[in-house]
Motif scaffolding. Structure first.
Motif, PDB file in Angstrom:
ATOM      1  N   SER A   1       0.820  -1.218   0.000  1.00 44.59           N
ATOM      2  CA  SER A   1       0.000   0.000   0.000  1.00 44.59           C
ATOM      3  C   SER A   1       0.851   1.264   0.000  1.00 44.59           C
ATOM      4  CB  SER A   1      -0.922   0.006   1.223  1.00 44.59           C
ATOM      5  OG  SER A   1      -0.167  -0.092   2.427  1.00 44.59           O
ATOM      6  N   PHE A   2       2.163   1.140   0.303  1.00 42.49           N
ATOM      7  CA  PHE A   2       3.056   2.301   0.306  1.00 42.49           C
ATOM      8  C   PHE A   2       3.802   2.457  -1.017  1.00 42.49           C
ATOM      9  CE2 PHE A   2       2.731   0.995   4.760  1.00 42.49           C
ATOM     10  CZ  PHE A   2       2.350   2.191   5.355  1.00 42.49           C
ATOM     11  N   ALA A   3       3.666   1.475  -1.913  1.00 37.79           N
ATOM     12  CA  ALA A   3       4.357   1.562  -3.208  1.00 37.79           C
ATOM     13  C   ALA A   3       3.789   2.723  -4.015  1.00 37.79           C
ATOM     14  CB  ALA A   3       4.212   0.258  -3.969  1.00 37.79           C
ATOM     15  N   ARG A   4       4.666   3.535  -4.590  1.00 40.89           N
ATOM     16  CA  ARG A   4       4.206   4.751  -5.258  1.00 40.89           C
ATOM     17  C   ARG A   4       4.007   4.591  -6.748  1.00 40.89           C
ATOM     18  NH1 ARG A   4       8.718   8.634  -2.586  1.00 40.89           N
ATOM     19  NH2 ARG A   4       9.968   6.806  -3.158  1.00 40.89           N
ATOM     20  N   THR A   5       4.679   3.622  -7.358  1.00 41.59           N
ATOM     21  CA  THR A   5       4.570   3.436  -8.801  1.00 41.59           C
ATOM     22  C   THR A   5       4.297   1.973  -9.118  1.00 41.59           C
ATOM     23  OG1 THR A   5       6.934   2.966  -9.099  1.00 41.59           O
ATOM     24  CG2 THR A   5       6.255   5.296  -9.152  1.00 41.59           C
ATOM     25  N   GLU A   6       3.876   1.726 -10.358  1.00 39.07           N
ATOM     26  CA  GLU A   6       3.636   0.347 -10.787  1.00 39.07           C
ATOM     27  C   GLU A   6       4.933  -0.452 -10.743  1.00 39.07           C
ATOM     28  OE1 GLU A   6       2.000  -3.141 -12.276  1.00 39.07           O
ATOM     29  OE2 GLU A   6       1.074  -1.394 -11.344  1.00 39.07           O
TER      30      GLU A   6
ATOM     31  N   ARG B   1      15.182   5.016   1.818  1.00 39.00           N
ATOM     32  CA  ARG B   1      13.854   5.258   2.394  1.00 39.00           C
ATOM     33  C   ARG B   1      13.427   4.100   3.293  1.00 39.00           C
ATOM     34  NH1 ARG B   1       8.563   4.420   0.261  1.00 39.00           N
ATOM     35  NH2 ARG B   1       9.502   3.562  -1.620  1.00 39.00           N
TER      36      ARG B   1
ATOM     37  N   ASP C   1       7.368  -0.089  -8.586  1.00 43.03           N
ATOM     38  CA  ASP C   1       7.608  -0.458  -7.192  1.00 43.03           C
ATOM     39  C   ASP C   1       6.717  -1.614  -6.762  1.00 43.03           C
ATOM     40  OD1 ASP C   1       9.489   1.531  -6.954  1.00 43.03           O
ATOM     41  OD2 ASP C   1       8.118   2.978  -6.045  1.00 43.03           O
ATOM     42  N   ARG C   2       5.444  -1.576  -7.182  1.00 38.33           N
ATOM     43  CA  ARG C   2       4.516  -2.642  -6.797  1.00 38.33           C
ATOM     44  C   ARG C   2       4.934  -3.976  -7.410  1.00 38.33           C
ATOM     45  NH1 ARG C   2       0.907   1.814  -6.848  1.00 38.33           N
ATOM     46  NH2 ARG C   2       0.669   1.722  -9.109  1.00 38.33           N
TER      47      ARG C   2
ATOM     48  N   ASP D   1      -4.530  -4.886  -5.594  1.00 35.36           N
ATOM     49  CA  ASP D   1      -3.634  -4.019  -4.824  1.00 35.36           C
ATOM     50  C   ASP D   1      -4.245  -3.615  -3.489  1.00 35.36           C
ATOM     51  OD1 ASP D   1      -1.868  -4.201  -6.884  1.00 35.36           O
ATOM     52  OD2 ASP D   1      -2.179  -2.172  -7.652  1.00 35.36           O
TER      53      ASP D   1
ATOM     54  N   ASP E   1      15.290   4.014  -2.892  1.00 33.98           N
ATOM     55  CA  ASP E   1      14.305   3.250  -2.134  1.00 33.98           C
ATOM     56  C   ASP E   1      14.947   2.535  -0.953  1.00 33.98           C
ATOM     57  OD1 ASP E   1      12.194   4.010  -3.696  1.00 33.98           O
ATOM     58  OD2 ASP E   1      12.323   2.274  -5.033  1.00 33.98           O
TER      59      ASP E   1
END
Length: 325
Positions: free
Chosen positions: A31-36, A190, A38-39, A113, A187
């Protein structure tokens, strides 16, 4: 010999929680992934390993059936609601990992997602609540039978243990994800910051769970909690020292502490009640000697092979992303 099989069952459950918590944490991190990108990178990190991690839970169920059949029947009866919740969340989490990329539709992916982090969160909460109820002891009904009342599952100790599993799993997911990335990756920086921020809340929750724990066994609960808190702190020191694998191993201490506490607090009472009525002892629950002898011949070599396979899979897949870069 009876104690050996009970302890082995607990060890397998601890192994499942240590490994499965990484899957729970990675799912919640989704749920914290910002882009496709990253997911999909997060999903790709978990997919080669999550089925192998689940083998340990299958082994727990199989060992219960073979070595402690009466305990398995009692657990499935008394804890049927949390067990059903675990099974449903488990299936939905696995379905989300498999089905997310089955269709190119954006709506299809967005649906999974949402399912993935929610199911992962429910799994973590359910396991914490279930194990806390076993540590504290269950209620009894009017006939003297053990029951999992709502007050058992919603007790402050159960809620604190559920929070421990959630935060510990999230931190394990962060450590695992960071371990797969090069040190200069933005990443990775982070994630390292997030792992540091989760340390003290996790230590505080572990100690809080001990503070609201079983009054009659407060020393045992406190001892397990202190060991888990110290191991968690040591895991953070290892992470900052550049030893992510060791940090991940010690970071599982709060998860391993829960099944360990069941045995430490209740001894050979394998299904404890607070009143003592309806409790189940190890001598009552264990299978006959002939069945245990057959298990020793068939199960122990199989477990050794599974452990070897698990180590091999982690060596091959756990750092694949980092090597690829």
């Amino acid at each position: 010999m009876d104690v050996f099989w009970y302890a082995l069952t607990g060890l397998l459950l601890a192994g499942y929680l240590a490994l499965g918590s990484i899957d729970f944490g990675m799912g919640m991190l989704f749920s914290f992934a910002r882009t496709e990108r990253d997911r999909e990178r997060a999903r790709g990190a978990v997919v080669p390993l999550f089925l192998a991690n689940e083998v340990w839970l299958v082994a727990v169920v199989g060992l219960l059936l073979g070595a402690l059949p009466l305990l398995e029947g009692e657990l499935l009866t008394v804890l049927r609601i949390p067990v059903v919740i675990v099974l449903c969340a488990w299936m939905l989490r696995d379905a989300a990992l498999w089905f997310r990329t089955a269709l190119p539709s954006g709506g299809w992916r967005r649906t999974w997602d949402v399912v993935l982090p929610v199911a992962s969160l429910v799994l973590a909460v359910a396991w914490g609540t279930l194990l806390a109820a076993l540590i504290r002891g269950l209620s009894t009904d009017g006939n003297g039978h053990a029951v999992a009342a709502f007050s058992d599952l919603a007790h402050p100790f159960s809620l604190a243990c559920a929070a421990v599993v959630v935060v510990a799993s999230l931190r394990q997911g962060v450590l695992f994800a960071a371990r797969r990335l090069p040190e200069d990756d933005p990443d990775q920086v982070r994630l390292a910051r997030l792992a540091g921020r989760l340390l003290w809340p996790l230590v505080g929750l572990v100690l809080l769970a001990a503070a609201v724990g079983v009054s009659g066994a407060s020393v045992a609960v406190a001892l397990v909690a202190v060991v888990a808190a110290l191991a968690t702190y040591a895991s953070e020191r290892l992470r900052t020292a550049g030893r992510p694998g060791a940090a991940l191993l010690l970071g599982s201490a709060p998860l391993v502490a829960l099944p360990a506490a069941v045995g430490v607090v209740n001894g050979t009472t394998v299904l404890a009640t607070r009143s003592g009525e309806g409790a189940l002892t190890l001598s009552e629950a264990v299978a006959d000697s002939a069945s245990l002898g057959l298990l020793a011949v068939l199960v122990l070599p199989a477990l050794a092979a599974v452990a070897y396979g698990q180590v091999w899979m982690w060596r091959v897949f756990a750092r694949q992303g980092a090597r690829a870069r």
